[in-house]
Design a protein around this motif. Structure first.
Motif, PDB file in Angstrom:
ATOM      1  N   TYR A 205      56.816  90.963  -5.127  1.00 27.22           N
ATOM      2  CA  TYR A 205      56.545  89.158  -4.834  1.00 27.22           C
ATOM      3  C   TYR A 205      57.187  88.501  -6.294  1.00 27.22           C
ATOM      4  O   TYR A 205      56.466  87.253  -6.515  1.00 27.22           O
ATOM      5  N   LYS A 206      57.282  89.171  -7.479  1.00 28.99           N
ATOM      6  CA  LYS A 206      58.202  88.549  -8.685  1.00 28.99           C
ATOM      7  C   LYS A 206      58.429  87.016  -8.997  1.00 28.99           C
ATOM      8  O   LYS A 206      57.311  86.612  -9.361  1.00 28.99           O
ATOM      9  N   PHE A 207      58.801  86.708  -8.269  1.00 29.54           N
ATOM     10  CA  PHE A 207      59.619  84.980  -7.818  1.00 29.54           C
ATOM     11  C   PHE A 207      58.884  84.375  -7.404  1.00 29.54           C
ATOM     12  O   PHE A 207      58.398  83.708  -7.916  1.00 29.54           O
ATOM     13  N   TYR A 208      57.914  85.100  -6.671  1.00 27.96           N
ATOM     14  CA  TYR A 208      56.787  84.065  -5.671  1.00 27.96           C
ATOM     15  C   TYR A 208      55.705  83.955  -6.827  1.00 27.96           C
ATOM     16  O   TYR A 208      55.741  82.986  -6.824  1.00 27.96           O
ATOM     17  N   ARG A 209      54.937  84.627  -7.435  1.00 27.55           N
ATOM     18  CA  ARG A 209      54.018  84.589  -8.237  1.00 27.55           C
ATOM     19  C   ARG A 209      54.606  83.921  -9.559  1.00 27.55           C
ATOM     20  O   ARG A 209      53.727  82.546  -9.558  1.00 27.55           O
ATOM     21  N   ALA A 210      56.323  83.661 -10.069  1.00 30.04           N
ATOM     22  CA  ALA A 210      56.385  83.640 -10.865  1.00 30.04           C
ATOM     23  C   ALA A 210      56.332  81.654 -10.475  1.00 30.04           C
ATOM     24  O   ALA A 210      56.147  80.667 -11.522  1.00 30.04           O
ATOM     25  N   TRP A 211      56.781  81.653  -9.913  1.00 28.97           N
ATOM     26  CA  TRP A 211      56.613  80.006  -9.142  1.00 28.97           C
ATOM     27  C   TRP A 211      55.833  79.355  -8.549  1.00 28.97           C
ATOM     28  O   TRP A 211      55.618  77.896  -9.326  1.00 28.97           O
ATOM     29  N   ILE A 212      54.704  79.793  -8.495  1.00 29.44           N
ATOM     30  CA  ILE A 212      53.973  79.677  -7.313  1.00 29.44           C
ATOM     31  C   ILE A 212      52.767  79.679  -9.782  1.00 29.44           C
ATOM     32  O   ILE A 212      52.060  77.850  -9.343  1.00 29.44           O
ATOM     33  N   SER A 213      53.038  80.251 -10.163  1.00 27.15           N
ATOM     34  CA  SER A 213      52.842  79.549 -11.794  1.00 27.15           C
ATOM     35  C   SER A 213      53.174  78.399 -12.372  1.00 27.15           C
ATOM     36  O   SER A 213      52.307  77.919 -12.597  1.00 27.15           O
ATOM     37  N   ILE A 214      54.268  78.491 -12.317  1.00 28.37           N
ATOM     38  CA  ILE A 214      55.115  77.191 -12.795  1.00 28.37           C
ATOM     39  C   ILE A 214      54.807  75.987 -11.840  1.00 28.37           C
ATOM     40  O   ILE A 214      54.792  74.958 -12.408  1.00 28.37           O
ATOM     41  N   LYS A 215      54.761  75.991 -10.242  1.00 30.00           N
ATOM     42  CA  LYS A 215      54.499  75.150  -9.387  1.00 30.00           C
ATOM     43  C   LYS A 215      53.208  74.364 -10.010  1.00 30.00           C
ATOM     44  O   LYS A 215      53.003  73.412 -10.175  1.00 30.00           O
ATOM     45  N   GLY A 216      52.011  75.753  -9.820  1.00 28.19           N
ATOM     46  CA  GLY A 216      51.072  74.789  -9.765  1.00 28.19           C
ATOM     47  C   GLY A 216      50.539  74.022 -11.706  1.00 28.19           C
ATOM     48  O   GLY A 216      49.815  73.242 -11.873  1.00 28.19           O
ATOM     49  N   THR A 217      51.509  74.040 -12.762  1.00 31.81           N
ATOM     50  CA  THR A 217      51.123  74.186 -14.118  1.00 31.81           C
ATOM     51  C   THR A 217      51.041  73.125 -13.798  1.00 31.81           C
ATOM     52  O   THR A 217      50.545  71.507 -14.687  1.00 31.81           O
ATOM     53  N   VAL A 218      52.983  72.213 -13.449  1.00 30.18           N
ATOM     54  CA  VAL A 218      53.565  71.165 -13.117  1.00 30.18           C
ATOM     55  C   VAL A 218      52.559  69.740 -12.454  1.00 30.18           C
ATOM     56  O   VAL A 218      51.930  68.809 -12.918  1.00 30.18           O
ATOM     57  N   ALA A 219      51.555  70.434 -11.776  1.00 24.09           N
ATOM     58  CA  ALA A 219      50.872  69.428 -10.770  1.00 24.09           C
ATOM     59  C   ALA A 219      49.995  69.054 -11.570  1.00 24.09           C
ATOM     60  O   ALA A 219      49.405  68.373 -11.029  1.00 24.09           O
ATOM     61  N   GLY A 220      49.004  70.065 -12.268  1.00 21.35           N
ATOM     62  CA  GLY A 220      48.529  69.975 -12.718  1.00 21.35           C
ATOM     63  C   GLY A 220      48.880  68.531 -14.376  1.00 21.35           C
ATOM     64  O   GLY A 220      47.913  67.643 -14.529  1.00 21.35           O
ATOM     65  N   MET A 221      49.679  68.470 -14.245  1.00 24.66           N
ATOM     66  CA  MET A 221      49.721  67.014 -15.589  1.00 24.66           C
ATOM     67  C   MET A 221      49.584  66.261 -14.584  1.00 24.66           C
ATOM     68  O   MET A 221      49.725  65.687 -15.231  1.00 24.66           O
ATOM     69  N   PHE A 222      50.124  65.945 -13.445  1.00 24.18           N
ATOM     70  CA  PHE A 222      50.083  64.623 -12.325  1.00 24.18           C
ATOM     71  C   PHE A 222      48.897  64.676 -11.456  1.00 24.18           C
ATOM     72  O   PHE A 222      48.536  63.785 -11.215  1.00 24.18           O
ATOM     73  N   PHE A 223      48.120  66.111 -11.566  1.00 25.71           N
ATOM     74  CA  PHE A 223      46.779  65.576 -10.663  1.00 25.71           C
ATOM     75  C   PHE A 223      45.942  64.432 -11.289  1.00 25.71           C
ATOM     76  O   PHE A 223      44.651  64.486 -12.168  1.00 25.71           O
ATOM     77  N   ASN A 224      46.047  63.821 -10.209  1.00 27.54           N
ATOM     78  CA  ASN A 224      44.941  63.077 -10.606  1.00 27.54           C
ATOM     79  C   ASN A 224      43.596  62.644  -9.040  1.00 27.54           C
ATOM     80  O   ASN A 224      43.321  61.221  -9.316  1.00 27.54           O
ATOM     81  N   PRO A 225      42.936  63.459  -8.636  1.00 30.37           N
ATOM     82  CA  PRO A 225      41.909  63.047  -7.899  1.00 30.37           C
ATOM     83  C   PRO A 225      40.534  62.234  -8.273  1.00 30.37           C
ATOM     84  O   PRO A 225      40.252  62.221  -9.782  1.00 30.37           O
ATOM     85  N   LYS A 226      39.671  62.125  -7.813  1.00 34.82           N
ATOM     86  CA  LYS A 226      39.222  60.705  -7.593  1.00 34.82           C
ATOM     87  C   LYS A 226      37.955  61.474  -7.750  1.00 34.82           C
ATOM     88  O   LYS A 226      37.312  62.139  -6.800  1.00 34.82           O
ATOM     89  N   ILE A 227      36.554  61.371  -9.025  1.00 35.33           N
ATOM     90  CA  ILE A 227      35.900  61.235  -8.315  1.00 35.33           C
ATOM     91  C   ILE A 227      34.915  60.635  -7.837  1.00 35.33           C
ATOM     92  O   ILE A 227      34.253  59.127  -7.805  1.00 35.33           O
ATOM     93  N   GLU A 228      33.626  61.557  -6.604  1.00 37.47           N
ATOM     94  CA  GLU A 228      33.125  60.088  -6.061  1.00 37.47           C
ATOM     95  C   GLU A 228      31.885  60.116  -6.587  1.00 37.47           C
ATOM     96  O   GLU A 228      31.011  61.153  -7.070  1.00 37.47           O
ATOM     97  N   ARG A 229      31.560  59.214  -6.106  1.00 36.43           N
ATOM     98  CA  ARG A 229      29.973  58.344  -6.815  1.00 36.43           C
ATOM     99  C   ARG A 229      28.829  58.146  -5.906  1.00 36.43           C
ATOM    100  O   ARG A 229      29.790  59.008  -4.948  1.00 36.43           O
ATOM    101  N   VAL A 230      27.453  58.531  -6.446  1.00 40.05           N
ATOM    102  CA  VAL A 230      26.648  58.870  -5.464  1.00 40.05           C
ATOM    103  C   VAL A 230      26.242  57.039  -5.248  1.00 40.05           C
ATOM    104  O   VAL A 230      25.945  56.620  -5.958  1.00 40.05           O
ATOM    105  N   THR A 231      26.560  56.956  -3.771  1.00 42.31           N
ATOM    106  CA  THR A 231      26.042  55.943  -3.079  1.00 42.31           C
ATOM    107  C   THR A 231      23.671  55.640  -3.057  1.00 42.31           C
ATOM    108  O   THR A 231      24.166  56.520  -2.000  1.00 42.31           O
ATOM    109  N   LYS A 232      24.039  54.526  -3.070  1.00 42.37           N
ATOM    110  CA  LYS A 232      22.068  54.786  -2.940  1.00 42.37           C
ATOM    111  C   LYS A 232      22.110  54.647  -1.232  1.00 42.37           C
ATOM    112  O   LYS A 232      22.885  54.001  -0.280  1.00 42.37           O
ATOM    113  N   LYS A 233      20.973  55.452  -0.940  1.00 41.18           N
ATOM    114  CA  LYS A 233      20.672  55.659   0.654  1.00 41.18           C
ATOM    115  C   LYS A 233      20.471  53.894   0.881  1.00 41.18           C
ATOM    116  O   LYS A 233      19.909  52.777   0.077  1.00 41.18           O
TER     117      LYS A 233
END
Length: 306
Positions: A278-306
């Motif tokens: 699975y040489k090409f698959y492994r290479a693609w997964i690494s490239i794809k994940g790296t590129v995705a990380g450049m645009f990945f911007n998840p929201k951090i959930e804050r603690v709400t008061k009870k």
């Protein structure tokens, strides 16, 4: 007396979970609530948890199983566990770990003895070992530049650590929020502990004498090029993406560029030259994940008061 809740996240590892639960029951320090987050297991995990939910260990006040509607990964499980801790309990600390963690009977007690080491305590983690008592390679905390600042107290100052036997004070969770569910697996613990030490300037420590065993099958670091389990290769997309994200937040530009080149070029080339299949698959997964990380911007959930 300081009160502590325990959170364990589990998925389809019933026999290991039973070992973990037994080790929690045998702790020499009392536990308030024991929250077991079942990540929608498809084995008999939930059936088993129903048989123990009305019982407790000699040192556990209450066992509380919680079943998620779908598998949210370790990140989602710990996110839910800390939410339950903040919203359903008033304990002073939360102790979290995976279901394949087996702490020594005094592991928690030793951690709690170090909670007064500084007024800016962010977290305390255990010294994680593998089955042969060697250092668990996947769970080595990242030492801080002043790693020996508190060495006379039997601790090592660290910037980040894994979610394999680590405790957080309630006030820290209240300030920094929750682990990022969208990570799913890999890197959520690094991001969260770096958030604590770098964004909020709390201090983290590994407590040298608090020993736990991490019962992973092999004592090796994750390696996309050498990964033998074909079904796990696609998960490295998350590892590459998540790594780039937390480095963008917590490392200098040189480190981000270095990681981007390693994941986007070096690892793909190594996969093409050295992987057995699975040489090409492994290479693609690494490239794809790296590129995705450049645009990945998840929201951090804050603690709400009870």
């Amino acid at each position: 007396m300081k009160t502590v809740d325990c959170v364990v996240v589990t998925y389809n590892r019933l026999q290991l979970l039973k070992e973990c639960i037994q080790a929690i029951k045998e702790q020499t320090y009392p536990i308030n609530n024991f929250f077991i987050i079942d990540n929608c297991s498809t084995d008999r995990t939930w059936d088993y948890l129903q048989t123990i939910k009305e019982t407790s260990g000699t040192n556990i006040k209450k066992i509380v199983p919680i079943r998620l509607e779908k598998n949210l990964g370790g990140a989602g499980g710990f996110n839910m566990g800390l939410k339950v801790f903040m919203n359903k309990s008033n304990a002073d600390y939360v102790w979290i770990m995976d279901d394949d963690t087996v702490p020594r009977s005094n592991a928690l007690e030793i951690l709690l003895k170090k909670t007064n080491i500084t007024s800016e305590l962010g977290f305390l983690c255990s010294n994680v070992r593998w089955q042969d008592k060697s250092v668990a390679v996947m769970n080595i905390p990242a030492p801080s530049k002043k790693w020996n600042e508190f060495s006379e107290f039997g601790v090592t100052k660290v910037d980040s650590a894994s979610f394999v036997s680590i405790i957080f004070p309630r006030n820290v969770v209240s300030k920094v929020g929750y682990p990022i569910s969208e990570f799913f697996i890999w890197g959520d613990d690094m991001e969260y502990t770096l958030r604590i030490t770098q964004d909020y300037n709390f201090e983290g420590f590994m407590v040298n004498e608090s020993l736990v065993e991490h019962k992973i099958k092999q004592n090796i670091a994750t390696d996309l090029v050498k990964e033998k389990n074909i079904n796990r290769i696609k998960r490295y997309y998350l590892a590459q993406r998540n790594t780039i994200f937390y480095l963008k937040k917590h490392a200098d530009n040189k480190e981000v560029i270095k990681a981007t080149l390693r994941q986007g070029i070096k690892i793909p080339v190594q996969a093409l030259l050295k992987s057995k299949n699975y040489k090409f698959y492994r290479a693609w997964i690494s490239i794809k994940g790296t590129v995705a990380g450049m645009f990945f911007n998840p929201k951090i959930e804050r603690v709400t008061k009870k």
